[in-house]
Write a protein that holds these residues in place. Sequence first.
Motif, PDB file in Angstrom:
ATOM      1  N   LEU A 256      23.568  37.200  39.877  1.00 33.95           N
ATOM      2  CA  LEU A 256      25.154  36.614  38.934  1.00 33.95           C
ATOM      3  C   LEU A 256      25.760  37.931  39.012  1.00 33.95           C
ATOM      4  CD1 LEU A 256      26.639  34.709  37.865  1.00 33.95           C
ATOM      5  CD2 LEU A 256      25.355  34.856  35.737  1.00 33.95           C
ATOM      6  N   VAL A 257      25.260  39.197  38.581  1.00 38.36           N
ATOM      7  CA  VAL A 257      26.192  40.556  38.347  1.00 38.36           C
ATOM      8  C   VAL A 257      26.970  40.473  39.592  1.00 38.36           C
ATOM      9  CG1 VAL A 257      25.857  42.895  38.246  1.00 38.36           C
ATOM     10  CG2 VAL A 257      24.771  41.358  36.714  1.00 38.36           C
ATOM     11  N   HIS A 258      26.063  40.445  40.875  1.00 35.91           N
ATOM     12  CA  HIS A 258      26.990  40.556  42.256  1.00 35.91           C
ATOM     13  C   HIS A 258      28.099  39.648  42.405  1.00 35.91           C
ATOM     14  CE1 HIS A 258      26.662  40.126  46.687  1.00 35.91           C
ATOM     15  NE2 HIS A 258      27.347  41.306  46.336  1.00 35.91           N
ATOM     16  N   VAL A 259      28.022  38.531  41.797  1.00 39.84           N
ATOM     17  CA  VAL A 259      29.285  37.681  41.795  1.00 39.84           C
ATOM     18  C   VAL A 259      30.287  38.137  40.942  1.00 39.84           C
ATOM     19  CG1 VAL A 259      29.950  35.134  41.238  1.00 39.84           C
ATOM     20  CG2 VAL A 259      27.677  35.550  42.673  1.00 39.84           C
ATOM     21  N   LEU A 260      29.844  38.402  39.690  1.00 35.26           N
ATOM     22  CA  LEU A 260      30.635  38.885  38.568  1.00 35.26           C
ATOM     23  C   LEU A 260      31.516  40.035  39.019  1.00 35.26           C
ATOM     24  CD1 LEU A 260      28.524  38.063  35.670  1.00 35.26           C
ATOM     25  CD2 LEU A 260      30.444  36.987  36.201  1.00 35.26           C
ATOM     26  N   TYR A 261      30.830  40.929  39.437  1.00 36.27           N
ATOM     27  CA  TYR A 261      31.415  42.229  39.954  1.00 36.27           C
ATOM     28  C   TYR A 261      32.590  41.886  41.020  1.00 36.27           C
ATOM     29  CZ  TYR A 261      32.192  46.227  42.709  1.00 36.27           C
ATOM     30  OH  TYR A 261      32.795  47.196  43.775  1.00 36.27           O
ATOM     31  N   ASN A 262      32.047  41.216  42.034  1.00 36.97           N
ATOM     32  CA  ASN A 262      33.006  40.945  43.276  1.00 36.97           C
ATOM     33  C   ASN A 262      34.332  40.254  42.752  1.00 36.97           C
ATOM     34  OD1 ASN A 262      32.234  41.771  46.038  1.00 36.97           O
ATOM     35  ND2 ASN A 262      30.313  41.221  45.068  1.00 36.97           N
ATOM     36  N   PHE A 263      34.135  39.324  41.503  1.00 36.94           N
ATOM     37  CA  PHE A 263      35.195  38.462  41.218  1.00 36.94           C
ATOM     38  C   PHE A 263      36.163  39.359  40.330  1.00 36.94           C
ATOM     39  CE2 PHE A 263      33.241  34.625  42.464  1.00 36.94           C
ATOM     40  CZ  PHE A 263      34.547  33.644  42.447  1.00 36.94           C
ATOM     41  N   THR A 264      35.387  40.270  39.345  1.00 38.19           N
ATOM     42  CA  THR A 264      36.335  41.231  38.822  1.00 38.19           C
ATOM     43  C   THR A 264      37.068  42.064  39.809  1.00 38.19           C
ATOM     44  OG1 THR A 264      34.721  41.020  37.149  1.00 38.19           O
ATOM     45  CG2 THR A 264      36.404  42.846  37.092  1.00 38.19           C
ATOM     46  N   ALA A 265      36.419  42.752  40.656  1.00 40.62           N
ATOM     47  CA  ALA A 265      37.094  43.642  41.522  1.00 40.62           C
ATOM     48  C   ALA A 265      38.119  42.843  42.612  1.00 40.62           C
ATOM     49  CB  ALA A 265      36.006  44.059  42.682  1.00 40.62           C
ATOM     50  N   SER A 266      37.820  41.615  42.836  1.00 42.82           N
ATOM     51  CA  SER A 266      38.964  40.968  43.437  1.00 42.82           C
ATOM     52  C   SER A 266      40.128  40.732  42.904  1.00 42.82           C
ATOM     53  CB  SER A 266      38.407  39.617  44.075  1.00 42.82           C
ATOM     54  OG  SER A 266      37.556  39.736  44.855  1.00 42.82           O
ATOM     55  N   ILE A 267      40.050  40.478  41.513  1.00 41.28           N
ATOM     56  CA  ILE A 267      41.265  40.220  40.693  1.00 41.28           C
ATOM     57  C   ILE A 267      41.857  41.518  40.267  1.00 41.28           C
ATOM     58  CG2 ILE A 267      41.865  39.776  38.081  1.00 41.28           C
ATOM     59  CD1 ILE A 267      39.420  37.805  38.130  1.00 41.28           C
ATOM     60  N   LEU A 268      40.964  42.666  40.293  1.00 45.84           N
ATOM     61  CA  LEU A 268      41.831  44.074  40.099  1.00 45.84           C
ATOM     62  C   LEU A 268      42.391  44.390  41.351  1.00 45.84           C
ATOM     63  CD1 LEU A 268      39.173  46.221  38.389  1.00 45.84           C
ATOM     64  CD2 LEU A 268      41.153  45.258  37.444  1.00 45.84           C
ATOM     65  N   LEU A 269      41.848  44.091  42.792  1.00 50.99           N
ATOM     66  CA  LEU A 269      42.741  44.214  43.718  1.00 50.99           C
ATOM     67  C   LEU A 269      43.946  43.531  44.019  1.00 50.99           C
ATOM     68  CD1 LEU A 269      39.533  44.493  46.068  1.00 50.99           C
ATOM     69  CD2 LEU A 269      41.078  46.341  45.598  1.00 50.99           C
ATOM     70  N   PHE A 270      43.703  42.389  43.858  1.00 50.81           N
ATOM     71  CA  PHE A 270      45.245  41.561  43.842  1.00 50.81           C
ATOM     72  C   PHE A 270      46.156  42.010  42.966  1.00 50.81           C
ATOM     73  CE2 PHE A 270      42.875  37.876  45.829  1.00 50.81           C
ATOM     74  CZ  PHE A 270      43.870  37.823  47.268  1.00 50.81           C
ATOM     75  N   ILE A 271      45.594  42.353  41.630  1.00 47.48           N
ATOM     76  CA  ILE A 271      46.726  42.960  40.864  1.00 47.48           C
ATOM     77  C   ILE A 271      47.231  44.173  41.065  1.00 47.48           C
ATOM     78  CG2 ILE A 271      47.039  44.083  38.251  1.00 47.48           C
ATOM     79  CD1 ILE A 271      44.637  41.863  37.350  1.00 47.48           C
ATOM     80  N   ALA A 272      46.404  45.132  41.591  1.00 51.67           N
ATOM     81  CA  ALA A 272      46.857  46.583  42.222  1.00 51.67           C
ATOM     82  C   ALA A 272      47.868  46.400  43.329  1.00 51.67           C
ATOM     83  CB  ALA A 272      45.617  47.166  42.526  1.00 51.67           C
ATOM     84  N   VAL A 273      47.430  45.532  44.444  1.00 50.55           N
ATOM     85  CA  VAL A 273      48.391  45.322  45.347  1.00 50.55           C
ATOM     86  C   VAL A 273      49.667  44.788  45.145  1.00 50.55           C
ATOM     87  CG1 VAL A 273      48.595  44.067  47.634  1.00 50.55           C
ATOM     88  CG2 VAL A 273      46.462  45.070  47.344  1.00 50.55           C
ATOM     89  N   GLY A 274      49.703  43.858  44.145  1.00 48.71           N
ATOM     90  CA  GLY A 274      50.922  43.146  43.710  1.00 48.71           C
ATOM     91  C   GLY A 274      51.773  44.269  43.004  1.00 48.71           C
ATOM     92  N   VAL A 275      51.052  45.112  42.101  1.00 47.06           N
ATOM     93  CA  VAL A 275      52.021  46.006  41.313  1.00 47.06           C
ATOM     94  C   VAL A 275      52.382  47.278  42.237  1.00 47.06           C
ATOM     95  CG1 VAL A 275      51.627  47.952  39.584  1.00 47.06           C
ATOM     96  CG2 VAL A 275      50.430  45.716  39.211  1.00 47.06           C
ATOM     97  N   LEU A 276      51.555  47.577  43.248  1.00 42.13           N
ATOM     98  CA  LEU A 276      52.066  48.532  44.337  1.00 42.13           C
ATOM     99  C   LEU A 276      53.260  48.102  45.078  1.00 42.13           C
ATOM    100  CD1 LEU A 276      48.512  50.248  44.817  1.00 42.13           C
ATOM    101  CD2 LEU A 276      50.383  51.167  43.585  1.00 42.13           C
ATOM    102  N   ARG A 277      53.113  46.877  45.300  1.00 43.92           N
ATOM    103  CA  ARG A 277      54.036  46.371  46.175  1.00 43.92           C
ATOM    104  C   ARG A 277      55.455  46.131  45.327  1.00 43.92           C
ATOM    105  NH1 ARG A 277      56.892  45.906  50.825  1.00 43.92           N
ATOM    106  NH2 ARG A 277      57.609  43.886  51.223  1.00 43.92           N
ATOM    107  N   GLY A 278      55.278  45.740  44.291  1.00 46.90           N
ATOM    108  CA  GLY A 278      56.479  45.581  43.391  1.00 46.90           C
ATOM    109  C   GLY A 278      57.203  46.719  42.903  1.00 46.90           C
ATOM    110  N   THR A 279      56.440  47.942  42.778  1.00 47.81           N
ATOM    111  CA  THR A 279      57.057  49.212  42.379  1.00 47.81           C
ATOM    112  C   THR A 279      57.279  50.132  43.446  1.00 47.81           C
ATOM    113  OG1 THR A 279      54.529  50.222  42.379  1.00 47.81           O
ATOM    114  CG2 THR A 279      55.694  49.417  40.289  1.00 47.81           C
ATOM    115  N   GLY A 280      57.075  49.386  44.920  1.00 48.89           N
ATOM    116  CA  GLY A 280      57.712  50.101  46.127  1.00 48.89           C
ATOM    117  C   GLY A 280      56.674  51.119  46.636  1.00 48.89           C
TER     118      GLY A 280
END
Length: 621
Positions: A256-280
Amino acid sequence: MEIFFKIVSLLGGLAMFLYGMRIMGDGLKSTSGGAMKAALARVTDKPFKGFLLGLIVTCMIQSSTAAIVLTVGLVGAGFLTFRQSIGIVLGANVGTTITAQIIRLMDVKAGSTSFLSFFKSDNLAPMALVIGIVLIMFVSSRAAHTVGTILMGFGTLFVGLMNMSAAVSHMGDTLSKLLVSFEGNPALGFFSGVLVTGIIQSSSAVVGILQSIASTIGIKFCGVFAVIIGIDIGDCLTTYLVCRIGAKPEQIRTALVHVLYNFTASILLFIAVGVLRGTGVIDDNIWYMTLRAGGVANVHGLFKLIPALLLLPCAGIFAKVAERLVPDQPEDPEDTMIKESIKQLDLRLINNPRIALGETHSMTSNMFEVALHNYTACIQQMYEYDPKRNERMNQREDMIDKMTDVADKYVVEISPHITLDYDDRFQSFLMKGLVSIERIGDLAINIMDAIKNMREDDVEFSRAAMAELRVLLTAVNDILELTADAYKESSYEKAQRIEPLEEVIDELVDEVRRRHMWRMKHNLCDVVKGISFQNILQNLERISDQCSDLGVNILGIEDDNIYGNEHQYLRDIHHSEDDLYNQLFAKFKAKYMGVLDSMSADSTEHDDSDVERQLQVDVVN
């Protein structure tokens, strides 16, 4: 029909995967558990160390699924704690990126001659199988057999993974188109990555497909980043489902930790890509950049490494969440008793040997009770077979082995502090008792295995044989209960009753064996049944022998003439005119041999319940 056979092939691969996991776990359990556990504990005492271990192992075997399944197996076998496994899980996520990096560095021809090809699954699996079977079949040592078993499980596990991938390989073209058709829709790209990885069961294989597409037509970053994130989720979900099958709570938490970690990492990645794309920061040049195989490998690697480094300090939080989502199962009172007994062996007590030895005696008395429970379970299996009972018996046997190791080490720690003769004598008594009790546990498992084999081979004894066996089983149960009480109470009186009963059991075994040989001679029993019957008789006799050893050691605590001369005492008592011994021997013989003598060796009219009623006579008090 073709689809049906593909599904069967897929399920067959899953079956091989699970079987490989099982036999590899069995091999690991039979290794020197203490040494292996200590080594792993040193490597995984900090999350970062566990992270490096998971990374290295996954780089070598090129499968995060296999690395995490192995980790789950080690947790189940007791070599790792749940919290020690978390760092390994995070490291395994990063280690799986090595496959993509290898693909970018060499083509197929170069790969076949490279040293790195040694670590590819399709090469590593057959080598493990070949070495494993050679060790099992041609090397006689126990260590070689254990290593061979682990390698066979390891190889079978990988063959299962490859079979699952091969079963869906005919869908490669369709899946390839699916993966690159969502450039303008990251959400659909994400779910396509989850779906395809869930089907293929290998994130490395799916990334490899992406790389093969990228090397020919190219893939834009905006069309691939969401797919790569989805691949990670699909991989962890399938791993979680596989690891749940027949798993303990602590194993489920690791998965379950494997799942929790990957879901958390995925959310962080989507947020990071969105922020970096939005800020140029991620401008159009990067967003629409065409990636080749190396670019896909780099994106995959960064998406694995950066979240792992950021989230590694949060390992404790993942642990707490997993523990809350997967609580411990209600513990059996017997398990609770054992844990409490082990806790009583406090190293701070060893400066007072009398107290420390007393606590050890208390714990080993409980250990004797566990062994007795396994024996009574054997009797139940003989007459009311239940496969689940075998599982509980094996759990008890693991407990007995653990208690033996703990008590043995504790008694050794006490040694330098012993100065009194009585304490020295009592220590010797405990050491000998540990051996006998542990052996009784082993013999009960031997009987369980014999009964299990009988059931699997559809072997049934005659009514006469079962009735005779009932007499012997009851006698052995009585001597075990008598010995357990004598041991727990250090009772000289009860210990005096053990040897005469043991001698009667020896006569019972000889008589029952003679009767069974007579049935075989007159074709009333076949050879297969005869072998099974003799096996059970032999183990029952050995249990009785261990009770004899325990009994004479109990006597030796108080009697200077017996202590150190146990074998001479047994020889003398068997040929003496000791009134008590002879009276008890006659009483026990009248009870058990009397019932046995009332039965004919070839009768089909014996009723176990009638035999049991005849044996309900108190001979302990």
